[in-house]
Write a protein that holds these residues in place. Structure first.
Motif, short mmCIF file in Angstrom:
data_model
loop_
_atom_site.label_atom_id
_atom_site.label_comp_id
_atom_site.label_asym_id
_atom_site.label_seq_id
_atom_site.Cartn_x
_atom_site.Cartn_y
_atom_site.Cartn_z
N THR A 138 49.98 28.96 39.97
CA THR A 138 49.31 30.26 39.90
C THR A 138 47.83 30.12 39.56
O THR A 138 47.07 31.04 39.74
N PHE A 139 47.43 28.98 39.07
CA PHE A 139 46.00 28.76 38.82
C PHE A 139 45.31 28.38 40.11
O PHE A 139 45.88 27.69 40.95
N GLY A 140 44.06 28.79 40.28
CA GLY A 140 43.30 28.34 41.42
C GLY A 140 42.85 26.90 41.19
O GLY A 140 43.15 26.30 40.16
N PRO A 192 40.49 24.00 40.05
CA PRO A 192 39.48 24.00 39.00
C PRO A 192 38.11 24.10 39.64
O PRO A 192 37.79 23.35 40.56
N HIS A 252 39.20 35.59 34.96
CA HIS A 252 39.49 35.86 36.37
C HIS A 252 40.19 34.70 37.06
O HIS A 252 40.62 34.83 38.19
N GLU A 253 40.27 33.58 36.36
CA GLU A 253 40.98 32.44 36.96
C GLU A 253 42.45 32.44 36.60
O GLU A 253 43.19 31.54 36.99
N SER A 276 33.26 35.87 40.80
CA SER A 276 34.68 35.57 40.66
C SER A 276 35.25 34.96 41.93
O SER A 276 36.40 34.58 41.97
N GLN A 289 49.67 34.89 33.01
CA GLN A 289 48.94 33.90 32.21
C GLN A 289 47.99 34.59 31.25
O GLN A 289 47.86 34.22 30.09
N PRO A 336 50.24 25.84 30.70
CA PRO A 336 50.32 24.42 31.00
C PRO A 336 48.92 23.80 30.99
O PRO A 336 47.93 24.47 31.29
N GLU A 392 54.12 27.73 37.45
CA GLU A 392 53.00 28.31 36.74
C GLU A 392 51.70 27.59 37.05
O GLU A 392 50.65 28.20 37.13
N GLN A 393 51.81 26.29 37.24
CA GLN A 393 50.58 25.56 37.55
C GLN A 393 50.00 26.03 38.87
O GLN A 393 48.80 26.06 39.05
#
Lengths: 296, 326
Positions: free
Chosen positions: A11-13, A15, B153-154, A295, B159, B142, A8-9
């Motif tokens: 999946t984030f872009g 920071p 959008h992030e 975005s 999520q 998390p 899951e981490q």
């Protein structure tokens, strides 16, 4: 379980900081943002620095040195009363900026409120407000300004108010359209489902979403406002002598157009360069604040 | 036990140029405290409009023209604006199909939660922030402290739906209406979100109204199921009975059109025909033109008189064939 969290981490872009910081970074890389931003910065610096950076007193008369061409002593020459044009131009920048900002703030505050209420306030509010806007738009622009000045009397402040009133309908129309477009967006529906009141949705949810468009619009109307105020000064209805407002300086100078070109050229070029700079800056702002670009 | 949310004979109509569209036409639903009610049906069967009606969120040209909606004994339809905004989000909350577009794009997710908290509860900014972070933690975001200032959008779709759930459950509502919460998500993420919804609702004692067309999701989550067809509830029963002994021909058709894992059929069984256009409803039983049972039994009454909702052992069903048999 650990596997899931790791996945899951990812999946984030990366920071990327706040929207504002990102917009600033993009602005600094933008070519016309660099040029326009430079001009705007110089203007702001001149306006804030005040008398301390001026080589001469912008108001002191020196008849012996009247109408001197540009030289090392007087960078832009002197006017018909021997006042140093360079000092007057630098000093005048504060009026120019003030006119642009004050009149735009007036126009934006009232225009945005009107547009929000028209777009979100139901049929009757929409009808009423937009008809007022139509009436304002039906007047030829300069006539509208003259009418306001005629009511309030000629001065620098009434010029700013007049230009602000003239700018209101543009904001009202633009934001009304944006509100209508955003009103049915899913996030607005979601806010309603979560118990947000009507006003909260208008000012707390929709307004932040249309602010970038407003900033862009403002960056284009500030130079227009400055031009309009200069025109009013030119007609003798704005800044009154001896205030070194550029438009007013232009009027005083026009009699010497054939004999001393620099007296006209100095305020003319000052207006030209600062408007060009602000427009370039506005272009850059439009590019970096575009929601689609944001975005990225 | 009195029902927490009680919908009786709800009628939501849309005035269009082609006439009145009866999107919801006489729906009865009951949601008891802490239970999970599934509402299933094809697209256009009126399940989303029913859900929106429960919170009076139906927009022009739609209008609730009849019936009653009661929350905890209070009449929702006669509430004024202030009471409504207190009801929404606080007592009854809602999540939607497209989680990413439901989050405000220019406000950080953390602020969206704290604003909601501060609007409905009298708490300080710091408390709101702490609550928001623990909420984000509890929905499985998390690094919630850092993610507090993230924007919609992030986030990935899954999520974003987790965040939506956190927002919807922030005020510990007693009913959560989830309108196709997993439709826009990957299958693997769907399972996670379903698990999350189940856990959180059980923990908080929140009743869940699950609107979906996915019978798999219903089998997984729901205690009771209402099957909707063309703006009406055609069958309502507990979930075991629905799958083991479906009564209404439409429910039977729905179940047999589901592929069975591990068995390859030549063709999937489909219900012939399509949902009738709302402007062109069959006069009596709305399912009659597509109904195999009617054809095989050669029943005429289906085309003459609308069937009433009939009580059965475990629930109710709206069909002449059942009524004739009993």
């Amino acid at each position: 379980m650990t596997d899931m969290i790791l996945e899951e981490q990812q999946t984030f872009g990366k920071p990327t900081g706040s929207n504002f910081a990102r917009a600033m970074r993009r602005l600094l890389r933008h070519r016309s943002g660099q040029v326009g931003g430079g001009v705007v910065l110089v203007l702001v610096f001149c306006a804030l620095a005040g008398e301390s950076i001026l080589p001469y007193d912008p108001l002191s008369i020196d008849p012996i040195n009247r109408l001197k061409p540009p030289s090392a002593e007087h960078f832009f020459g002197t006017d018909e009363l021997g006042r140093d044009l360079f000092s007057r131009i630098l000093y005048g920048s504060r009026y120019t900026l003030m006119i642009g900002l004050v009149s735009t703030v007036i126009a934006a505050t009232f225009g945005i409120t009107m547009g929000l209420l028209a777009g979100g306030g139901g049929k009757w509010a929409d009808m009423l407000i937009m008809r007022v806007v139509d009436v304002l738009l039906a007047f030829p622009y300069i006539l509208l300004l003259l009418a306001v000045v005629a009511i309030l009397g000629p001065s620098l402040w009434t010029a700013m108010i007049a230009v602000g009133v003239g700018g209101m309908p543009g904001y009202a129309r633009l934001i009304r359209g944006e509100v209508l477009a955003q009103k049915d967006a899913e996030y607005v529906e979601a806010m309603r489902a979560l118990g947000a009141s009507h006003l909260r949705i208008l000012f707390g949810t929709i307004l932040p979403n249309v602010l970038p468009q407003m900033v862009i619009y403002a960056s284009f109307t500030i130079p227009l406002a400055i031009l309009a105020a200069a025109a009013l000064s030119f007609l003798g209805l704005g800044a009154q002598p001896p205030i070194p407002e550029w438009g007013a300086m232009l009027v005083d100078a026009r009699t010497f157009l054939r004999t001393a070109w620099w007296v006209v050229a100095a305020p003319g070029m000052a207006i030209f360069v600062s408007i060009l700079g602000m427009n370039l800056f506005g272009n850059a702002l439009r590019d970096v604040l575009d929601p689609k670009e944001m975005s990225k | 036990m009195t029902a927490l949310l009680e919908i009786e004979n709800l009628q939501t109509h849309f005035k269009t140029e082609g006439g009145v569209v009866r999107a919801v036409d006489g729906v009865d639903l009951k949601v008891n405290e802490g239970e999970v009610l599934g509402i299933v049906g094809e697209s256009g069967s009126g399940k989303t409009v029913t859900a929106l009606s429960a919170l009076r969120l139906v927009d022009e040209p739609g209008k609730i023209v009849g019936g009653s909606i009661r929350y905890d004994g209070r009449d929702v339809l006669s509430m004024n604006k202030k009471e409504l905004t207190q009801l929404r989000g606080d007592r009854i909350s809602m999540i939607f199909q497209q989680p990413r577009v439901c989050l405000n794009p220019v406000i950080s997710i953390g602020r969206q939660i704290t604003e909601l908290l501060k609007q409905h509860r009298d708490i300080s900014s710091k408390e709101a922030r702490n609550t928001a972070i623990s909420l984000l933690n509890s929905v499985g975001i998390p690094d919630a402290e850092k993610r507090f200032s993230a924007y919609a959008h992030e986030l990935s779709g899954g999520q974003a739906q987790r965040v939506m759930i956190a927002i919807a459950l922030a005020l510990k509502p007693r009913v959560l209406i989830a309108d196709e919460p997993t439709t826009a998500l990957d299958v693997t993420i769907q399972a996670q979100i379903i698990e999350l919804l189940r856990e959180l609702c059980r923990e908080m004692g929140t009743a869940l109204v699950l609107v979906t067309h996915d019978l798999g999701v219903v089998a997984e989550l729901a205690d009771r199921v209402a099957v909707m067809y063309a703006g009406q509830v055609v069958e309502e029963t507990d979930v075991e009975t629905l799958f083991s002994n479906p009564q209404h021909p439409y429910t039977q058709g729905l179940l047999s059109s589901m592929p069975v894992l591990g068995q390859r059929a030549e063709r999937l069984t489909a219900i012939p025909g399509t949902v009738p256009k709302p402007s062109d409803m069959p006069p009596a039983c709305r399912f009659a033109p597509r109904c195999k049972t009617r054809i095989s039994l050669g029943m005429d009454i289906c085309n003459q008189e609308p069937p009433q909702l009939l009580r059965t052992a475990k629930g109710s069903v709206r069909c002449w064939a059942i009524e004739g048999a009993s």
